[in-house]
Design an enzyme around this catalytic site. Structure first.
Site, short mmCIF file in Angstrom:
data_model
loop_
_atom_site.label_atom_id
_atom_site.label_comp_id
_atom_site.label_asym_id
_atom_site.label_seq_id
_atom_site.Cartn_x
_atom_site.Cartn_y
_atom_site.Cartn_z
N SER A 94 -5.26 -0.27 -0.09
CA SER A 94 -5.31 -1.34 0.91
C SER A 94 -6.33 -0.96 1.98
O SER A 94 -6.58 0.23 2.21
CB SER A 94 -3.94 -1.49 1.58
OG SER A 94 -4.03 -2.36 2.70
N TYR A 135 3.40 2.47 5.50
CA TYR A 135 2.61 1.74 4.49
C TYR A 135 1.15 2.19 4.54
O TYR A 135 0.55 2.52 3.50
CB TYR A 135 2.72 0.24 4.78
CG TYR A 135 1.93 -0.65 3.85
CD1 TYR A 135 2.48 -1.12 2.67
CD2 TYR A 135 0.63 -1.04 4.17
CE1 TYR A 135 1.76 -1.96 1.82
CE2 TYR A 135 -0.10 -1.87 3.33
CZ TYR A 135 0.47 -2.33 2.16
OH TYR A 135 -0.25 -3.15 1.32
P1 NAP Z 1 3.76 -9.46 -4.16
O1 NAP Z 1 3.31 -10.85 -4.46
O2 NAP Z 1 5.01 -9.27 -3.39
O3 NAP Z 1 3.82 -8.67 -5.55
C1 NAP Z 1 4.34 -7.35 -5.64
C2 NAP Z 1 5.25 -7.29 -6.85
O4 NAP Z 1 5.73 -5.93 -6.98
C3 NAP Z 1 6.50 -8.18 -6.70
O5 NAP Z 1 6.79 -8.81 -7.92
C4 NAP Z 1 7.55 -7.16 -6.31
O6 NAP Z 1 8.87 -7.59 -6.58
C5 NAP Z 1 7.14 -6.00 -7.17
N1 NAP Z 1 7.82 -4.76 -6.79
C6 NAP Z 1 8.31 -4.42 -5.57
N2 NAP Z 1 8.93 -3.23 -5.64
C7 NAP Z 1 8.81 -2.80 -6.92
C8 NAP Z 1 9.26 -1.68 -7.62
N3 NAP Z 1 9.97 -0.70 -7.02
N4 NAP Z 1 8.97 -1.55 -8.94
C9 NAP Z 1 8.27 -2.53 -9.57
N5 NAP Z 1 7.84 -3.65 -8.97
C10 NAP Z 1 8.11 -3.79 -7.65
O7 NAP Z 1 2.64 -8.67 -3.33
P2 NAP Z 1 1.08 -8.45 -3.56
O8 NAP Z 1 0.43 -8.82 -2.30
O9 NAP Z 1 0.62 -9.04 -4.83
O10 NAP Z 1 1.04 -6.87 -3.66
C11 NAP Z 1 0.50 -6.15 -4.75
C12 NAP Z 1 -0.11 -4.86 -4.23
O11 NAP Z 1 -1.21 -5.17 -3.37
C13 NAP Z 1 0.84 -4.00 -3.40
O12 NAP Z 1 0.66 -2.65 -3.75
C14 NAP Z 1 0.38 -4.25 -1.98
O13 NAP Z 1 0.68 -3.18 -1.12
C15 NAP Z 1 -1.11 -4.40 -2.20
N6 NAP Z 1 -1.84 -5.08 -1.13
C16 NAP Z 1 -1.59 -6.38 -0.83
C17 NAP Z 1 -2.32 -7.00 0.18
C18 NAP Z 1 -2.10 -8.43 0.57
O14 NAP Z 1 -2.67 -8.87 1.59
N7 NAP Z 1 -1.33 -9.21 -0.17
C19 NAP Z 1 -3.29 -6.28 0.88
C20 NAP Z 1 -3.53 -4.96 0.54
C21 NAP Z 1 -2.80 -4.37 -0.48
P3 NAP Z 1 9.76 -8.13 -5.31
O15 NAP Z 1 9.10 -9.40 -4.87
O16 NAP Z 1 11.12 -8.31 -5.89
O17 NAP Z 1 9.68 -7.06 -4.25
#
Ligand code: NAP
Length: 283
Positions: free
Chosen positions: A141, A154
């Protein structure tokens, strides 16, 4: 036309939602078979139905080594091996400041964001070796690069992911397993709503509202979407990135180029703050 991932097998964690889901869709469109790993079983089952023969769901809580091992094995037993691992599952939290952290909360964040990808790499690498190499991509991130983009645990964990990717690249690249990280900027997904404690359905709906508001958050005047990160993952997974290992790709619409005043003329620059009414015409 040939797909950029024809004949490849990928495993994607956090595959049921947001960036992971966008990457499943793109990887399948580019010819890959995908083990979609997540803890959202209903959405995982829907993915299998949507892409029969192309996507298999694995219930995989990345805090549990046995789940990771079983999901990786599924790639071997059902699809014949593993070429690509996208360690992407993640959550955010509300322990914004150093005085708000709890010991348990800190460990929980690190278990998901750092230990999960570490164990993913551990179990995927032997299968990739059997195929003569592979590509591992870890979702970090911009919060791991600069302060101010996430809570402290985080952000620290994401900085760890960037460095872990470098160290793993040093160790695995001689065996033709490339390791890289992606640093997304603000991407409209459910993670924002989930991080403030909203129920999942509400958080899912909120992603659309985040997208509406997000176009003014950075120099590039559009919202960051899951597909923007999926395209970066596709590049790193594909042979186009054959010489790329141990780096992190920032995909953030330019939000980390500098202070907001650098690109937003309505924002006050540090010069204006310091000089104030000494600037001619300001008093
Ligand atoms: P998201 O839509 O919430 O997707 C994350 C997925 O991971 C969800 O299905 C979540 O399930 C699942 N998850 C959570 N805990 C888990 C576990 N212990 N084992 C397996 N799966 C698990 O979020 P996203 O934004 O796509 O995030 C994906 C990645 O991108 C993350 O690593 C996040 O930190 C990173 N990121 C996101 C952003 C942003 O702006 N969106 C920016 C920088 C980095 P639940 O919904 O049930 O928790």
């Amino acid at each position: 036309m040939a797909g950029r991932l024809d004949g490849k097998v990928a495993m994607i964690t956090g595959a049921a939602s947001g960036i992971g889901l966008g990457t499943v869709e793109l990887f399948v469109a580019e010819g890959a078979q995908v083990v979609a790993a997540d803890i959202q079983d209903e959405k995982g089952a829907m993915l299998e139905k949507r892409f029969p023969g192309k996507v298999l769901y694995a219930h995989c809580d990345v805090t549990k080594e046995a789940d990771i091992e079983a999901a990786v094995k599924k790639a071997k037993t059902e699809f014949g091996g593993l070429d690509i691992l996208f360690n992407n599952a993640g959550i955010s939290d509300r322990m914004s400041t150093i005085t708000e952290i709890t010991a348990e909360g800190w460990s929980w964040i690190f278990d998901i964001l750092v230990r999960g990808p570490a164990l993913g790499m551990k179990h995927a690498a032997p299968l990739m070796l059997e195929r003569g190499g592979g590509s591992i991509i870890n979702t970090a991130s911009i919060a791991g690069l600069q302060a101010g983009f996430g809570p402290i645990a985080y952000s620290t964990a994401k900085a760890g992911v960037i460095h872990m990717s470098r160290v793993a690249a040093a160790q695995l690249s001689p065996q033709k397993i490339r390791v890289n990280a992606i640093c997304p900027g603000l991407i409209a997904t459910s993670i924002f709503g989930a991080s403030i404690g909203l129920p999942l359905e509400v958080a899912d709906q909120m992603a659309a509202r985040v997208a509406e508001n997000a176009s003014k958050a950075q120099p590039v005047p559009k919202a960051g979407l899951p597909d923007d990160i999926a395209q970066a993952a596709l590049y790193l997974a594909s042979d186009a990135a054959a010489f790329v290992s141990g780096t992190h790709l920032v995909v953030d619409g330019g939000i980390t180029v500098g202070g907001r005043h650098a690109w937003d003329t309505t924002s006050v620059s540090p010069f204006a703050t310091i000089l104030g009414d000494m600037i001619p015409g300001q008093s």
